[in-house]
Design a protein around this motif. Structure first.
Motif, PDB file in Angstrom:
ATOM      1  N   LEU A  97       0.815  -1.216   0.000  1.00  0.00           N
ATOM      2  CA  LEU A  97       0.000   0.000   0.000  1.00  0.00           C
ATOM      3  C   LEU A  97       0.846   1.262   0.000  1.00  0.00           C
ATOM      4  CD1 LEU A  97      -2.857  -0.682   2.587  1.00  0.00           C
ATOM      5  CD2 LEU A  97      -2.890  -1.059   0.130  1.00  0.00           C
ATOM      6  N   VAL A 101       0.775   5.220  -1.663  1.00  0.00           N
ATOM      7  CA  VAL A 101       0.173   6.214  -0.777  1.00  0.00           C
ATOM      8  C   VAL A 101       1.087   7.415  -0.538  1.00  0.00           C
ATOM      9  CG1 VAL A 101      -0.654   6.624   1.575  1.00  0.00           C
ATOM     10  CG2 VAL A 101      -1.285   4.516   0.389  1.00  0.00           C
ATOM     11  N   GLY A 159      -2.641   5.435   6.561  1.00  0.00           N
ATOM     12  CA  GLY A 159      -2.112   4.731   5.405  1.00  0.00           C
ATOM     13  C   GLY A 159      -1.907   3.247   5.605  1.00  0.00           C
ATOM     14  N   HIS A 163      -6.762   1.308   7.619  1.00  0.00           N
ATOM     15  CA  HIS A 163      -7.195   2.626   7.143  1.00  0.00           C
ATOM     16  C   HIS A 163      -7.855   2.494   5.774  1.00  0.00           C
ATOM     17  CE1 HIS A 163      -5.942   6.877   5.581  1.00  0.00           C
ATOM     18  NE2 HIS A 163      -7.235   6.787   5.779  1.00  0.00           N
ATOM     19  N   PHE A 164      -7.209   1.773   4.872  1.00  0.00           N
ATOM     20  CA  PHE A 164      -7.771   1.648   3.534  1.00  0.00           C
ATOM     21  C   PHE A 164      -8.937   0.680   3.473  1.00  0.00           C
ATOM     22  CE2 PHE A 164      -3.930   3.875   2.284  1.00  0.00           C
ATOM     23  CZ  PHE A 164      -4.496   4.801   1.419  1.00  0.00           C
ATOM     24  N   VAL A 167     -11.529   3.144   4.126  1.00  0.00           N
ATOM     25  CA  VAL A 167     -11.762   3.966   2.938  1.00  0.00           C
ATOM     26  C   VAL A 167     -12.583   3.198   1.903  1.00  0.00           C
ATOM     27  CG1 VAL A 167     -10.645   5.053   0.952  1.00  0.00           C
ATOM     28  CG2 VAL A 167      -9.724   5.413   3.247  1.00  0.00           C
ATOM     29  N   TRP A 308      -3.703  -3.200  -5.546  1.00  0.00           N
ATOM     30  CA  TRP A 308      -4.111  -2.052  -4.757  1.00  0.00           C
ATOM     31  C   TRP A 308      -3.892  -0.713  -5.461  1.00  0.00           C
ATOM     32  CZ3 TRP A 308      -7.026  -1.728  -0.556  1.00  0.00           C
ATOM     33  CH2 TRP A 308      -7.177  -2.868   0.252  1.00  0.00           C
ATOM     34  N   ILE A 312      -6.411   2.639  -4.614  1.00  0.00           N
ATOM     35  CA  ILE A 312      -5.825   3.716  -3.818  1.00  0.00           C
ATOM     36  C   ILE A 312      -5.803   5.022  -4.605  1.00  0.00           C
ATOM     37  CG2 ILE A 312      -3.675   4.529  -2.758  1.00  0.00           C
ATOM     38  CD1 ILE A 312      -3.147   1.627  -1.932  1.00  0.00           C
ATOM     39  N   THR A 315      -9.032   6.848  -4.502  1.00  0.00           N
ATOM     40  CA  THR A 315      -9.364   7.594  -3.289  1.00  0.00           C
ATOM     41  C   THR A 315      -8.794   9.004  -3.322  1.00  0.00           C
ATOM     42  OG1 THR A 315      -7.377   6.953  -2.027  1.00  0.00           O
ATOM     43  CG2 THR A 315      -9.262   5.446  -1.961  1.00  0.00           C
TER      44      THR A 315
END
Length: 320
Positions: A97, A101, A159, A163-164, A167, A308, A312, A315
């Protein structure tokens, strides 16, 4: 000292000199670094694994270096000697991730580390604390839509995978929550129990016992199947939310890790997690024991890096 005793003494010193390298290496501690506080899922897994490696790697030291979602620990391992004596046990987030990020990540998730072995796969829970009245995910979503951004959820850090997960959950259900990051799952649990946050997205093992004792409520799990720790809890799919998301724990060493040391450790980890005792222990914590070669871990990391990337970017989240 007589001549014969001096001769024996000299012979012993010579033998130690010839075999000292192997002897010293056997006694050098295997340091397993964890980027989160004691008591969290990564810490628990590292300590369980360490106990099952002691016959081959005594002594073993688990060193907690919490902060920055695991990046402090990763940088410590990145700078370590690649001799096989310093490794890290971590969830997949920092390796799959964070590259998408962070604008300026202080490590390369592929080039700066040597894959050792996958350890286990796992899923997450959507957890309601005393501050929430929601008994189901449907009630949680309904309340969040009625008051966008009011209800809060905690995670082990900005992050991170949880967290994701939050999200993606928001995107999927069309509701807005207030994210509150902590330095690990333990502090997030404390805040949840204290009523300082409403919900928590995290590894199921972090709150399974609290759920069983009715201190919190796990409303749903994110995997394709129910979690054996809380078999009465439905999946998000069963709750009418089209979302399935899982992750993994793995062991890495520094880049250019000594191949013999890496392969020996990889085989030891894979053998350990496949023993009935540790496999059952991991299953009880909600982890599906895996064990792998370094190449298989590298392939899993590459696949998840690709998987991912698009979600990501969608977002729009970019961290400094």
């Amino acid at each position: 000292m007589s001549f014969s005793r001096r001769l024996i003494h000299a012979s012993l010193l010579a033998a130690l000199a010839l075999g000292g390298g192997a002897f010293a290496q056997d006694k050098t501690p295997l340091k397993i670094v964890v980027g989160f506080p004691p008591g969290g899922s990564a810490d628990t897994l590292a300590r369980l694994l360490g106990e099952h490696l002691r016959d081959q790697y005594a002594p073993i030291v688990v060193e907690n270096k919490p902060g920055a979602g695991g990046r402090i620990a990763l940088n410590l391992v990145k700078r370590a000697e690649p001799d096989g004596h310093t490794v890290i046990v971590l969830p997949s987030g920092p390796m799959v991730l964070f590259p998408h990020v962070y604008k300026k990540l202080d490590y390369d998730a592929v080039k700066d580390f040597s894959p050792v072995s996958l350890i286990a796969n796992f899923q997450f829970g959507v957890v309601a604390g005393p501050a929430s009245k929601a008994k189901t995910v449907g009630e949680m979503v309904q309340a969040a839509k009625a008051q966008p951004g009011v209800a809060s959820y905690g995670t082990p850090g900005l992050g991170t995978l949880p967290h994701f997960m939050g999200v993606l959950f928001e995107q999927q259900v069309g509701a807005k929550l207030n994210h509150v990051p902590f330095q690990g799952g333990g502090p997030a649990n404390t805040a949840l129990l204290g009523g300082h946050i409403d919900y928590k997205f995290d590894v199921v093992s972090e709150t399974a016992e609290l759920h069983r004792t009715n201190k919190v409520r796990i409303l749903a799990v994110t995997g394709a199947q129910r979690d054996p720790q809380v078999p009465e809890v439905p999946t998000l799919k069963e709750s009418g939310i089209d979302m399935v998301a899982t992750a993994w724990f793995a062991m890495y060493g520094p880049a250019n890790m000594n191949p013999a040391a890496r392969d020996r450790l990889s085989k030891a980890v894979a053998a350990a997690v496949k023993t009935p005792a540790l496999r059952e222990r991991l299953l009880g914590l909600g982890y599906d024991a895996v064990g792998s070669t370094p190449a298989e871990l590298a392939a899993a990391q590459a696949a998840d890096l690709k998987r991912w990337e698009a979600p990501i970017k969608a977002t729009g989240i970019q961290l400094d």
